[in-house]
Design a protein around this motif. Structure first.
Motif, PDB file in Angstrom:
ATOM      1  N   ALA A 177       0.857  -1.318  -0.031  1.00  0.00           N
ATOM      2  CA  ALA A 177      -0.002   0.038  -0.053  1.00  0.00           C
ATOM      3  C   ALA A 177       0.885   1.095  -0.151  1.00  0.00           C
ATOM      4  O   ALA A 177       0.523   2.316  -0.766  1.00  0.00           O
ATOM      5  CB  ALA A 177      -0.907   0.041   1.229  1.00  0.00           C
ATOM      6  N   GLU A 178       1.956   1.197   0.730  1.00  0.00           N
ATOM      7  CA  GLU A 178       2.816   2.318   0.770  1.00  0.00           C
ATOM      8  C   GLU A 178       3.363   2.673  -0.401  1.00  0.00           C
ATOM      9  O   GLU A 178       3.809   3.728  -0.671  1.00  0.00           O
ATOM     10  CB  GLU A 178       3.959   2.110   2.044  1.00  0.00           C
ATOM     11  N   ALA A 179       3.894   1.544  -0.976  1.00  0.00           N
ATOM     12  CA  ALA A 179       4.790   1.892  -2.339  1.00  0.00           C
ATOM     13  C   ALA A 179       3.739   2.413  -3.374  1.00  0.00           C
ATOM     14  O   ALA A 179       4.286   3.132  -4.085  1.00  0.00           O
ATOM     15  CB  ALA A 179       5.122   0.376  -2.763  1.00  0.00           C
ATOM     16  N   ARG A 205       2.268   6.967  -6.742  1.00  0.00           N
ATOM     17  CA  ARG A 205       1.373   7.927  -7.076  1.00  0.00           C
ATOM     18  C   ARG A 205       2.045   9.351  -6.993  1.00  0.00           C
ATOM     19  O   ARG A 205       1.909  10.159  -7.745  1.00  0.00           O
ATOM     20  CB  ARG A 205       0.153   7.455  -6.421  1.00  0.00           C
ATOM     21  N   THR A 206       2.256   9.556  -5.842  1.00  0.00           N
ATOM     22  CA  THR A 206       2.516  10.946  -5.092  1.00  0.00           C
ATOM     23  C   THR A 206       3.748  11.505  -6.038  1.00  0.00           C
ATOM     24  O   THR A 206       3.726  12.720  -6.245  1.00  0.00           O
ATOM     25  CB  THR A 206       3.144  10.771  -3.814  1.00  0.00           C
ATOM     26  N   LEU A 241       6.794   1.619 -12.233  1.00  0.00           N
ATOM     27  CA  LEU A 241       6.833   0.571 -11.226  1.00  0.00           C
ATOM     28  C   LEU A 241       6.066  -0.421 -11.425  1.00  0.00           C
ATOM     29  O   LEU A 241       4.714  -0.189 -11.699  1.00  0.00           O
ATOM     30  CB  LEU A 241       6.827   1.328  -9.853  1.00  0.00           C
ATOM     31  N   ILE A 242       6.415  -1.698 -11.513  1.00  0.00           N
ATOM     32  CA  ILE A 242       5.474  -2.571 -11.551  1.00  0.00           C
ATOM     33  C   ILE A 242       5.737  -3.328  -9.894  1.00  0.00           C
ATOM     34  O   ILE A 242       6.694  -3.501  -9.424  1.00  0.00           O
ATOM     35  CB  ILE A 242       6.132  -3.862 -12.249  1.00  0.00           C
ATOM     36  N   PRO A 281      -7.632   4.827  -3.726  1.00  0.00           N
ATOM     37  CA  PRO A 281      -6.783   5.855  -4.302  1.00  0.00           C
ATOM     38  C   PRO A 281      -6.423   6.824  -3.294  1.00  0.00           C
ATOM     39  O   PRO A 281      -5.335   7.696  -3.253  1.00  0.00           O
ATOM     40  CB  PRO A 281      -7.644   6.498  -5.320  1.00  0.00           C
ATOM     41  N   THR A 282      -7.604   6.961  -2.069  1.00  0.00           N
ATOM     42  CA  THR A 282      -6.834   7.816  -1.139  1.00  0.00           C
ATOM     43  C   THR A 282      -5.688   7.519   0.015  1.00  0.00           C
ATOM     44  O   THR A 282      -5.252   8.252   0.677  1.00  0.00           O
ATOM     45  CB  THR A 282      -8.216   7.956  -0.210  1.00  0.00           C
ATOM     46  N   GLY A 283      -5.441   6.130  -0.218  1.00  0.00           N
ATOM     47  CA  GLY A 283      -4.515   5.397   0.488  1.00  0.00           C
ATOM     48  C   GLY A 283      -4.934   4.649   1.571  1.00  0.00           C
ATOM     49  O   GLY A 283      -4.166   3.928   2.357  1.00  0.00           O
TER      50      GLY A 283
END
Ligand SMILES: Cc1cc2nc3c(=O)[nH]c(=O)nc-3n(C[C@H](O)[C@H](O)[C@H](O)COP(=O)(O)OP(=O)(O)OC[C@H]3O[C@@H](n4cnc5c(N)ncnc54)[C@H](O)[C@@H]3O)c2cc1C
Length: 294
Positions: A54-56, A61-62, A86-87, A156-158
């Motif tokens: 999730a963090e990656a 995205r950021t 990134l895959i 998409p919000t994380g």
């Protein structure tokens, strides 16, 4: 000056270096697909935990990097020029817990293991649970949607959200996770009961070209009762070939890699098949195969 692939790989290494798991820069993607075709990604990350995945994704995205999820790579065609981003591979997410007659599995658990556990209708489909949920993979006996109780996915919000089965938007070879590109982290399944898989696997080995690299069925069935394979066969396209990409003699909806097929060969063959079927039947075959584009 335009950023080169080396710059992209270095930037991703910097962004992700503190996360647990394995990060490979400039990774060739062909070995991560069953088609064995395609160029390199800026980086491939195999997170060790669901939290790291999730963090990656949030960080990619950021920082404005394109990213894609890969499970078993059994539905994917990677372009020859590769993927400029990134895959994220779920190969490290293989948690398995049985509780109260249900199973909680990580997205990277092989589907074959789940089929043996009690989801027999999925027997013989390669890939992972996460990919199967995204694709709503299935056979003539049923689809994974029939066994899903809940799905945990990244928004998409994380935030991580648990979707009930009814919220998954399952349709023929599709789901809300694929349509909205929501990474599946874990899945709750209920068993169908035990069944000897041997005859089911033998039947598939008879009807599918399992000895050659492929990505399964290339085209969706048109939904009018006729299968894409039948339409292609009726056009006399079995054995049609571009470079080392060939329409299977055994199953006309499979394109196989005879050894050195390029993505461009596969796409040229796809184009020829679509044209011939459209001219003969007035039906445009849409792709079930997924091309990994930024
Ligand atoms: C020989 C062969 C036979 C096949 N037979 C069948 C069949 O009978 N029925 C059938 O339905 N399919 C079949 N397939 C196609 C394929 O195996 C399935 O679609 C499978 O479910 C894909 O899973 P995967 O893990 O390989 O996904 P991948 O190919 O890695 O990815 C497919 C899609 O799912 C997404 N995805 C992957 N993991 C995740 C995740 N964790 N979260 C969100 N999205 C994710 C990807 O981004 C991509 O959009 C076959 C393929 C082959 C090569």
């Amino acid at each position: 000056m335009e950023a080169g692939p080396g710059d992209g790989a270095r930037a991703l290494q910097r962004i992700l270096r503190d996360l647990p798991g394995e990060l490979r820069a400039e990774e060739p993607l062909a070995p991560h697909t069953t088609f064995r075709i395609g160029g390199r990604a800026f980086a491939l990350y195999r997170p060790a935990t669901e939290e790291a995945l999730a963090e990656a994704v949030v960080r990619a995205r950021t920082h404005g990097f394109p990213w894609r999820m890969v499970g078993g790579g059994s539905k994917l065609l990677v372009p020859d020029r590769g993927f400029p981003g990134l895959i994220v591979s779920t190969a490290g997410l293989r948690s398995w817990r049985e509780e109260g007659g249900q199973l909680r599995v990580g997205a990277g658990v092989p589907l074959s293991r789940v089929a043996r556990w009690g989801a027999w209708t999925l027997a013989g489909i390669p890939g992972t649970v996460g990919g199967a949920v995204a694709m709503n993979a299935g056979t003539k006996h049923g689809a994974i949607a029939d066994q899903v109780v809940w799905v945990q996915a990244l928004l998409p919000t994380g935030c991580v959200r648990t979707f009930s089965r009814d919220e998954c938007g399952f349709t023929y070879r599709d789901s809300v996770f694929r349509r909205l590109r929501l990474p599946v982290l874990a899945v709750g399944l209920r068993p169908q009961g035990w069944m000897d898989l041997t005859p089911l696997l033998a039947e598939r080995a008879q009807s599918q070209p399992l000895g050659l690299p492929s990505a399964g069925c290339v085209f969706r069935n048109p939904g009018d009762g006729r299968s894409a394979g039948w339409l292609i066969d009726q056009c006399g396209l079995k054995g049609a070939r571009v470079g080392d990409a060939v329409v299977s003699e055994r199953h006309a909806n499979f394109i196989c890699n005879l050894g050195h097929a390029r993505a461009a060969d596969v796409l040229e063959l796809v184009d020829q098949v679509q044209g011939r079927v459209a001219r003969r039947f007035g039906v445009w075959l849409s792709l079930e195969l997924e091309v990994v584009r930024a």
